[in-house]
Design a protein around this motif. Structure first.
Motif, PDB file in Angstrom:
ATOM      1  N   GLY A 186       0.827  -1.192   0.000  1.00  0.00           N
ATOM      2  CA  GLY A 186       0.000   0.000   0.000  1.00  0.00           C
ATOM      3  C   GLY A 186       0.863   1.244   0.000  1.00  0.00           C
ATOM      4  O   GLY A 186       1.996   1.238  -0.499  1.00  0.00           O
ATOM      5  N   SER A 187       0.365   2.314   0.567  1.00  0.00           N
ATOM      6  CA  SER A 187       1.089   3.578   0.616  1.00  0.00           C
ATOM      7  C   SER A 187       2.394   3.421   1.382  1.00  0.00           C
ATOM      8  O   SER A 187       2.403   3.012   2.547  1.00  0.00           O
ATOM      9  CB  SER A 187       0.213   4.641   1.295  1.00  0.00           C
ATOM     10  N   LEU A 188       3.520   3.727   0.728  1.00  0.00           N
ATOM     11  CA  LEU A 188       4.840   3.467   1.301  1.00  0.00           C
ATOM     12  C   LEU A 188       5.290   4.580   2.242  1.00  0.00           C
ATOM     13  O   LEU A 188       5.289   5.758   1.882  1.00  0.00           O
ATOM     14  CB  LEU A 188       5.863   3.293   0.179  1.00  0.00           C
ATOM     15  N   GLU A 189       5.697   4.182   3.448  1.00  0.00           N
ATOM     16  CA  GLU A 189       6.153   5.123   4.466  1.00  0.00           C
ATOM     17  C   GLU A 189       7.625   4.874   4.784  1.00  0.00           C
ATOM     18  O   GLU A 189       8.159   3.800   4.532  1.00  0.00           O
ATOM     19  CB  GLU A 189       5.315   4.967   5.743  1.00  0.00           C
ATOM     20  N   LEU A 190       8.263   5.878   5.374  1.00  0.00           N
ATOM     21  CA  LEU A 190       9.691   5.769   5.690  1.00  0.00           C
ATOM     22  C   LEU A 190       9.953   5.567   7.180  1.00  0.00           C
ATOM     23  O   LEU A 190      11.066   5.766   7.646  1.00  0.00           O
ATOM     24  CB  LEU A 190      10.448   7.008   5.201  1.00  0.00           C
ATOM     25  N   ASN A 191       8.931   5.161   7.928  1.00  0.00           N
ATOM     26  CA  ASN A 191       9.128   4.892   9.345  1.00  0.00           C
ATOM     27  C   ASN A 191       9.904   3.591   9.535  1.00  0.00           C
ATOM     28  O   ASN A 191      10.046   2.790   8.618  1.00  0.00           O
ATOM     29  CB  ASN A 191       7.768   4.791  10.054  1.00  0.00           C
TER      30      ASN A 191
END
Length: 227
Positions: free
Chosen positions: A160-165
């Motif tokens: 899904g929507s890619l995050e950098l956490n």
């Protein structure tokens, strides 16, 4: 058991760099090959990241040139993308670049292929009205179909929507994906990289499958057992 030799197309991307690091530090794998398109990227992986690198621009290289770069490897991961730059590059990188790598794998007898696609790429009703992403999804849908029609032992990953956490090591069970719609079906890039590693280590559970990836509350190990 011999170590697995992996070539990564799109190694300089955010998921790609995380994957290079994870493979380099996992004893089940040999030093990965970073396939990149610029001399600066080549120098980074050779001199700073300390891994093998190939200066092979998939957008402009022939199938034979790509095949020569990946020859001798056990598996190829395709994590390349145009990154929102110029609509036409979505089709020359995300679509045709992927198709050329598939053909190159078939040419040199590499069976294992993992591609990072996009959540619900096959569902036109989901993405046709998403402003700015329609062309991207058209390319991903077409590329995924080419992968499925290939002779490869593929795994299509659809995050899904890619995050950098920082990665959580936790995924949402496939039958509960819609519970994460309000959060844009988000997933940390580090978790995508971790799942690629596990897909390479567990081909029996992941080959010939299209797998949606969203952060949730189920450990990756349990998630794979449920596939």
């Amino acid at each position: 058991m011999s170590v697995i030799k992996v070539a990564i197309v799109g190694a300089n991307g955010k998921v790609g760099r995380l994957l290079v690091s994870q493979l380099k530090n996992n004893n089940s794998f040999s030093t990965p090959l970073a396939i990149v398109r610029t001399q600066d990227q080549f120098n980074y992986f050779k001199n700073e990241a300390g891994v093998d690198a190939s200066l092979t621009d998939i957008e402009n290289s022939s199938v034979s040139e790509i095949a020569e770069a990946i020859k001798g490897y056990d598996a190829v991961v395709f994590s390349a993308g145009a990154g929102g730059k110029a609509v036409e590059r979505i089709f020359t990188v995300d679509l045709d670049g992927c198709c050329k790598v598939v053909e190159a794998c078939e040419k040199v007898g590499i069976k294992r292929f993992i591609v990072v696609s996009a959540l619900k790429a096959e569902d036109r009703e989901f993405w046709c009205n998403i402003k700015g992403l329609r062309e991207y999804y058209i390319a991903k849908k077409a590329a995924d179909r080419e992968v499925r029609d290939s002779k490869l032992g593929y795994t299509i990953l659809q995050p899904g929507s890619l995050e950098l956490n920082k990665g959580t090591g936790l995924l949402q069970p496939l039958n509960k994906i819609e519970e994460k719609a309000s959060n844009n079906y988000s997933i940390n890039r580090e978790d995508v990289a971790s799942f690629i590693v596990q897909s390479l280590l567990h081909p029996d559970a992941t080959v010939k499958k299209t797998i949606s990836l969203v952060n949730g509350d189920e450990p990756i190990e349990k998630f794979i057992q449920s596939l």
